[in-house]
Design an enzyme around this catalytic site. Structure first.
Site, PDB file in Angstrom:
ATOM      1  N   GLY A  65       0.831  -1.198   0.000  1.00  0.00           N
ATOM      2  CA  GLY A  65       0.000   0.000   0.000  1.00  0.00           C
ATOM      3  C   GLY A  65       0.860   1.239   0.000  1.00  0.00           C
ATOM      4  O   GLY A  65       2.044   1.175   0.337  1.00  0.00           O
ATOM      5  N   CYS A  92       5.158  -6.287   1.690  1.00  0.00           N
ATOM      6  CA  CYS A  92       5.551  -4.884   1.715  1.00  0.00           C
ATOM      7  C   CYS A  92       4.825  -4.134   2.834  1.00  0.00           C
ATOM      8  O   CYS A  92       5.093  -4.393   3.996  1.00  0.00           O
ATOM      9  CB  CYS A  92       5.348  -4.259   0.329  1.00  0.00           C
ATOM     10  SG  CYS A  92       6.420  -2.845   0.093  1.00  0.00           S
ATOM     11  N   TYR A  93       3.896  -3.240   2.514  1.00  0.00           N
ATOM     12  CA  TYR A  93       3.152  -2.571   3.587  1.00  0.00           C
ATOM     13  C   TYR A  93       2.575  -3.616   4.540  1.00  0.00           C
ATOM     14  O   TYR A  93       2.555  -3.425   5.751  1.00  0.00           O
ATOM     15  CB  TYR A  93       2.022  -1.712   3.007  1.00  0.00           C
ATOM     16  CG  TYR A  93       1.263  -0.889   4.034  1.00  0.00           C
ATOM     17  CD1 TYR A  93       1.603   0.435   4.264  1.00  0.00           C
ATOM     18  CD2 TYR A  93       0.217  -1.441   4.775  1.00  0.00           C
ATOM     19  CE1 TYR A  93       0.911   1.193   5.207  1.00  0.00           C
ATOM     20  CE2 TYR A  93      -0.474  -0.695   5.721  1.00  0.00           C
ATOM     21  CZ  TYR A  93      -0.123   0.627   5.929  1.00  0.00           C
ATOM     22  OH  TYR A  93      -0.808   1.371   6.866  1.00  0.00           O
ATOM     23  N   HIS A 184       7.731  -7.913  -3.764  1.00  0.00           N
ATOM     24  CA  HIS A 184       6.402  -8.270  -4.286  1.00  0.00           C
ATOM     25  C   HIS A 184       6.431  -9.584  -5.066  1.00  0.00           C
ATOM     26  O   HIS A 184       6.815  -9.590  -6.235  1.00  0.00           O
ATOM     27  CB  HIS A 184       5.887  -7.151  -5.198  1.00  0.00           C
ATOM     28  CG  HIS A 184       5.529  -5.910  -4.452  1.00  0.00           C
ATOM     29  ND1 HIS A 184       4.289  -5.700  -3.896  1.00  0.00           N
ATOM     30  CD2 HIS A 184       6.265  -4.819  -4.126  1.00  0.00           C
ATOM     31  CE1 HIS A 184       4.261  -4.546  -3.277  1.00  0.00           C
ATOM     32  NE2 HIS A 184       5.455  -3.976  -3.397  1.00  0.00           N
ATOM     33  N   GLU A 186       3.983 -11.102  -6.263  1.00  0.00           N
ATOM     34  CA  GLU A 186       2.877 -11.171  -7.219  1.00  0.00           C
ATOM     35  C   GLU A 186       3.212 -10.570  -8.580  1.00  0.00           C
ATOM     36  O   GLU A 186       2.480 -10.771  -9.533  1.00  0.00           O
ATOM     37  CB  GLU A 186       1.634 -10.473  -6.620  1.00  0.00           C
ATOM     38  CG  GLU A 186       1.737  -8.945  -6.453  1.00  0.00           C
ATOM     39  CD  GLU A 186       2.416  -8.494  -5.157  1.00  0.00           C
ATOM     40  OE1 GLU A 186       3.229  -9.261  -4.609  1.00  0.00           O
ATOM     41  OE2 GLU A 186       2.159  -7.357  -4.715  1.00  0.00           O
ATOM     42  N   ASP A 243     -19.686 -11.866 -21.773  1.00  0.00           N
ATOM     43  CA  ASP A 243     -20.171 -12.022 -20.399  1.00  0.00           C
ATOM     44  C   ASP A 243     -21.639 -12.442 -20.355  1.00  0.00           C
ATOM     45  O   ASP A 243     -21.999 -13.396 -19.675  1.00  0.00           O
ATOM     46  CB  ASP A 243     -19.996 -10.718 -19.604  1.00  0.00           C
ATOM     47  CG  ASP A 243     -18.572 -10.202 -19.687  1.00  0.00           C
ATOM     48  OD1 ASP A 243     -17.679 -10.988 -20.059  1.00  0.00           O
ATOM     49  OD2 ASP A 243     -18.359  -9.007 -19.394  1.00  0.00           O
ATOM     50  N   LYS A 399     -12.145 -11.823 -16.336  1.00  0.00           N
ATOM     51  CA  LYS A 399     -12.537 -12.012 -17.740  1.00  0.00           C
ATOM     52  C   LYS A 399     -11.987 -13.309 -18.333  1.00  0.00           C
ATOM     53  O   LYS A 399     -12.703 -14.043 -19.017  1.00  0.00           O
ATOM     54  CB  LYS A 399     -12.030 -10.823 -18.559  1.00  0.00           C
ATOM     55  CG  LYS A 399     -12.547 -10.786 -19.979  1.00  0.00           C
ATOM     56  CD  LYS A 399     -13.906 -10.155 -20.006  1.00  0.00           C
ATOM     57  CE  LYS A 399     -14.459 -10.008 -21.405  1.00  0.00           C
ATOM     58  NZ  LYS A 399     -15.692  -9.207 -21.367  1.00  0.00           N
TER      59      LYS A 399
HETATM   60  N1  GLN Z   1       4.539   2.765   1.711  1.00  0.00           N
HETATM   61  C1  GLN Z   1       5.342   1.704   2.209  1.00  0.00           C
HETATM   62  C2  GLN Z   1       6.827   1.906   1.894  1.00  0.00           C
HETATM   63  O1  GLN Z   1       7.170   2.813   1.209  1.00  0.00           O
HETATM   64  C3  GLN Z   1       4.869   0.378   1.603  1.00  0.00           C
HETATM   65  C4  GLN Z   1       5.087   0.307   0.112  1.00  0.00           C
HETATM   66  C5  GLN Z   1       4.430  -0.887  -0.522  1.00  0.00           C
HETATM   67  O2  GLN Z   1       3.647  -1.572   0.061  1.00  0.00           O
HETATM   68  N2  GLN Z   1       4.721  -1.096  -1.808  1.00  0.00           N
HETATM   69  O3  GLN Z   1       7.651   1.168   2.378  1.00  0.00           O
END
Ligand code: GLN
Length: 543
Positions: A65, A92-93, A184, A186, A243, A399
């Site tokens: 986030g 991450c966040y 990440h 993902e 759809d 989709k």
């Molecule tokens: N804002 C947080 C950071 O800068 C998390 C970033 C993120 O989740 N991509 O570390």
């Protein structure tokens, strides 16, 4: 389940990983990757109260986030997340949030931001790396995007992997299945990211990899029968698009002719399209379909309207009127049909998961979460469940999953792979006033363009293509005569999400062939241009 069949359908029948969204642009990729692994995953806003969950997830992922956990007003997960006794993975966040929850002093602003590639090194303890890294090489390239970092390991955790700039690039709890990743997994730039998510979802959470469209189909049919009951009847508007066709076939499989589909021919469909839809839905797929030819009423009403918004409004409004008229007739027929004998109680819509996500995404601490209105302006009586209850069997699907479901339902490939087509049809592909003459020109030119694209075998490489009419008069010379004709604008784009797009790079001789056929075969046209504008700034449609 009544009223919200799609909502209950997947997570009650499949092992589910819950993704709590903290607003990262990558959050939806987490659910996508898991589903590609045949593990069902659903996303909810990070503010979700866990005691109000309508299902029991097998594991929880906290997404990334844009916020900083230590900032005032930044979003936080329900502390009950630690009491659910299911594995947790923070990304991450999400990892920073886990650390912060355990002790606010654990997270600080980093001195060096870290965006892009980093090399991750997994550590082995007692000769083996953590099971989150099962089968993964000890060194791999990962994608980072953060400015904050953990200042220290939260109590009870150990380091699983490090990178040059992140001492705590991957962490895990000593004796509980709680993990954090600073990178990440993902995004495709992360090597072995999918393997890592598989290790979490399958290895650690124990999810069965049963999320296939064949299995979904069986479950969906059972759920629809359960919702609709022995006598219930369902009404829907169909367009001939992917759809609504897939949803209609699914309903047909579940409840046969107690499902009523209505196609309103608004006079601005593509060449021979109403007939084609009739053949596909009614003849080939056996769907109980009524085609209402309202083309004259639409074309009459469109006279003199040249403002694009007004065109859209008129078509949307007229569509509702006509659909309503038809619904009344069908409701009477349904009530009087002794073989069916029941009221129409439900209204079906082909809403997809991205629309649901759109209304659920976490937009920021102060932003109110938008409620979703994918009802195409259909009457409140149908949409809000007062008179008719809403049934949305595709609500859990992306989709490409809808397309796979279409194949599982035996729908022909060409239909399954169809490009999207706007509700107001070619009315928004005719700049300015819509007249029967321009509709005919747009239809002919579009038909030539699309047929040539199909013939060249590139239809599936293009996300959307069409020919539009610019009614400005351009001069030309035809058979030694000076003529003034309309300009045909060809547009073809590639995109993965329709938020951004690029013009398709046609070979020159292809464009010349299409130009040649259009100026020769479509009366009233003397120029053909190819629109190379990307989105942004251009939109995909011209109006
Ligand atoms: N804002 C947080 C950071 O800068 C998390 C970033 C993120 O989740 N991509 O570390």
């Amino acid at each position: 389940m009544a009223g919200e069949p799609g909502e209950a359908m997947a997570h009650s029948a499949f092992d589910t990983i819950l993704v709590l969204d903290f607003g990262s642009q990558y959050t939806h990729l987490i659910t996508r990757r898991l589903r590609e692994l045949n593990v069902f995953s659903e996303m909810l806003p990070c503010t979700q109260k866990l005691s109000e969950l309508k299902f029991a997830p097998k594991g929880i992922i906290l997404s990334g986030g844009p916020y900083s956990v230590y900032e005032e007003g930044s979003p936080h997960v329900d502390p009950a997340v630690f009491d659910l006794n299911v594995p947790i993975l923070g990304i991450c966040y999400g990892m920073q949030e886990l650390a912060y929850r355990l002790n606010p002093g654990n997270v600080v602003a980093g001195t060096r931001r870290e965006y892009g590639h980093a090399v991750l090194k997994a550590r082995s303890i007692d000769n083996h790396v953590d099971r989150l890294f099962d089968g993964i090489e000890e060194s791999m390239r990962v994608w980072m995007s953060h400015g904050d970092k953990l200042a220290k390991l939260p109590e009870g955790f150990h380091t699983i992997a490090t990178s040059d700039n992140s001492e705590f690039a991957a962490i895990g709890h000593e004796n509980k299945p709680i993990y954090g990743l600073q990178f990440h997994p993902e995004v495709t730039h992360t090597q072995n990211g999918t393997a890592l998510l598989r290790n979490f979802a399958v290895g650690i959470c124990g999810c069965k990899q049963e999320w296939t469209m064949q299995k979904f189909l069986e479950e969906a049919i059972a759920q629809i029968r359960h919702t609709v009951g022995e006598k219930g009847q369902v009404l829907a508007a169909v367009s001939g698009g992917v759809d609504s066709t897939v949803a209609a076939k699914l309903m047909k499989e579940a409840i046969g002719s107690r499902f009523w589909a209505v196609l309103v021919d608004n006079g601005v469909m593509r060449l021979n399209e109403a007939d084609q839809v009739k053949r596909d839905l009614s003849e080939a797929l056996g769907i109980n379909l009524t085609v209402v030819d309202a083309s004259q009423r639409f074309l009459d009403g469109l006279k003199g309207i040249d403002d694009p918004e007004k065109k859209r409004k008129f078509i949307g409004g007229k569509f509702i009127d006509i659909f309503e008229e038809e619904a009344v007739k069908i409701e009477e027929a349904a009530a009087n049909d002794p073989t069916k004998a029941g009221k129409i109680e439900f209204f079906m819509q082909g809403t997809l998961y991205p629309d649901v996500i759109e209304s659920l995404s976490f937009k920021g601490p102060s932003a109110t979460i938008k409620t979703h209105h994918n009802v195409g302006g259909l009457p409140a009586r149908m949409a809000n469940g007062q008179g008719l209850k809403l049934i949305e069997p595709l609500r859990s699907l992306y989709k490409d999953e809808v397309r796979a479901l279409g194949r599982a339902l035996g729908i022909r490939e060409e239909l399954v792979m169809r490009h999207p087509f706007p509700g107001p049809g070619i009315a928004v592909r005719i700049l300015g006033e819509v007249t029967p003459e321009k509709v005919e020109i747009a239809r002919q030119a579009d038909h030539i363009f699309i047929s040539e694209i199909r013939k060249a075998g590139i239809y599936d490489q293009i996300s959307q293509a069409y020919a539009a009419v610019d009614p400005s008069r351009a001069v030309g010379v035809m058979g030694d005569n000076r003529v003034y004709g309309y300009i045909i604008v060809l547009r073809a784009v590639t995109t993965t999400d329709f938020m951004t797009a690029e013009a398709y790079n046609f070979p020159w001789d292809f464009l010349q062939r299409v130009m040649n056929r259009i100026v020769n075969e479509v009366h009233g046209v003397c120029r053909v241009v190819y629109d190379v504008t990307s989105k942004p700034p251009g939109t995909i449609e011209l109006e």
